[in-house]
Design a protein around this motif. Structure first.
Motif, PDB file in Angstrom:
ATOM      1  N   GLU A  59      91.906  16.573   6.455  1.00  0.00           N
ATOM      2  CA  GLU A  59      91.746  15.338   5.696  1.00  0.00           C
ATOM      3  C   GLU A  59      92.937  14.414   5.899  1.00  0.00           C
ATOM      4  O   GLU A  59      92.804  13.209   6.012  1.00  0.00           O
ATOM      5  N   ARG A  60      94.129  15.008   5.935  1.00  0.00           N
ATOM      6  CA  ARG A  60      95.323  14.186   6.091  1.00  0.00           C
ATOM      7  C   ARG A  60      95.415  13.624   7.486  1.00  0.00           C
ATOM      8  O   ARG A  60      95.834  12.485   7.690  1.00  0.00           O
ATOM      9  N   THR A  99     103.002  12.517   9.610  1.00  0.00           N
ATOM     10  CA  THR A  99     103.471  11.324   8.900  1.00  0.00           C
ATOM     11  C   THR A  99     104.989  11.354   8.694  1.00  0.00           C
ATOM     12  O   THR A  99     105.639  10.308   8.702  1.00  0.00           O
ATOM     13  N   HIS A 130     102.804   9.302   4.191  1.00  0.00           N
ATOM     14  CA  HIS A 130     103.424  10.613   4.018  1.00  0.00           C
ATOM     15  C   HIS A 130     103.312  11.078   2.568  1.00  0.00           C
ATOM     16  O   HIS A 130     103.236  12.282   2.298  1.00  0.00           O
ATOM     17  N   ASN A 132     100.749  10.605   0.715  1.00  0.00           N
ATOM     18  CA  ASN A 132      99.323  10.674   0.381  1.00  0.00           C
ATOM     19  C   ASN A 132      98.869   9.499  -0.476  1.00  0.00           C
ATOM     20  O   ASN A 132      98.107   9.655  -1.433  1.00  0.00           O
TER      21      ASN A 132
END
Length: 227
Positions: A59-60, A99, A130, A132
């Motif tokens: 997801e990230r 990130t 980074h 989120n």
């Protein structure tokens, strides 16, 4: 460590095949040649001296790859300058889901170019990704620094609003963008980008209001579901 693992695997493979297959002398020579060939291929293509790297959640990685900043920055900031080179390299880190690496890279770039507003914008964006979507004090500072360095350019306010919107702060993002439109030239090429973001917020609100209305229609006073 990689070479040790390779040697253990080769020995295990050789021992297992010798024990279960029991090849003759010619077979053993062929088997040894095959394992040595595989080891040579690993030595040529592999990187046993590099440490392993933890994979980030899918997801990230997807969120980093789909960064709106990466998609819009060249139209808003331009290209073929020192900032674009660093930001393009930073994008490669973001696409890989790193990130933190993207933020560290731009922080290093800012040591050599502390007055480059576009690098500060990219740094702020990387910090938000980074975190989120969280607008940290460091990210806030980066965007404000960009606004001080380029007070007449739309990019600091535009991308600051974009980071706020991605973090769920739609009202504040819309306020910044409407103020940007109100104080800009009617012929500015980037106005369409700003208006498009405002339109997205309005559509999101309309969808949310429709969903609330639909949920309300199915519930009678007192919380009973109507039939």
């Amino acid at each position: 460590m990689g070479w040790i693992i390779l040697a253990l695997l080769a020995a295990l493979a050789f021992g297992a095949l010798w024990f279960f297959v029991r090849p003759g002398k010619a077979g053993l020579q062929l088997l040894a040649a095959g394992i040595l060939f595989a080891c040579a291929g690993y030595a040529w293509q592999g990187h046993p001296d590099l440490a392993g790297q933890r994979r980030l959640p899918a997801e990230r990685e997807a969120a980093a790859a789909d960064s709106s900043f990466s998609a819009m920055r060249q139209e808003m900031l331009g290209r073929f300058d020192v900032a674009d080179s660093w930001l393009t390299l930073s994008d490669s880190y973001l696409r890989a889901g790193d990130t933190q690496g993207a933020a560290q890279l731009l922080r290093s770039a800012l040591r050599g170019h502390p007055n480059n507003a576009f690098l500060w914008i990219g740094y702020g964006n990387a910090l938000v990704l980074h975190g989120n979507g969280l607008m940290s004090p460091a990210a806030e500072m980066a965007y404000r620094r960009a606004a001080v360095l380029a007070p007449d350019h739309p990019a600091p306010r535009f991308f600051y609003g974009l980071s706020l919107a991605q973090g769920g702060h739609l009202d504040e993002a819309e306020r910044i963008w409407r103020d940007l439109l109100a104080t800009s030239s009617p012929t500015a090429k980037w106005r369409a980008q700003v208006q498009a973001q405002i339109d997205l917020i309005e559509r999101a609100r309309a969808v949310a209001a429709m969903q609330r209305a639909q949920m309300g229609e199915g519930t009678a006073p007192g919380g009973q579901v109507q039939r």
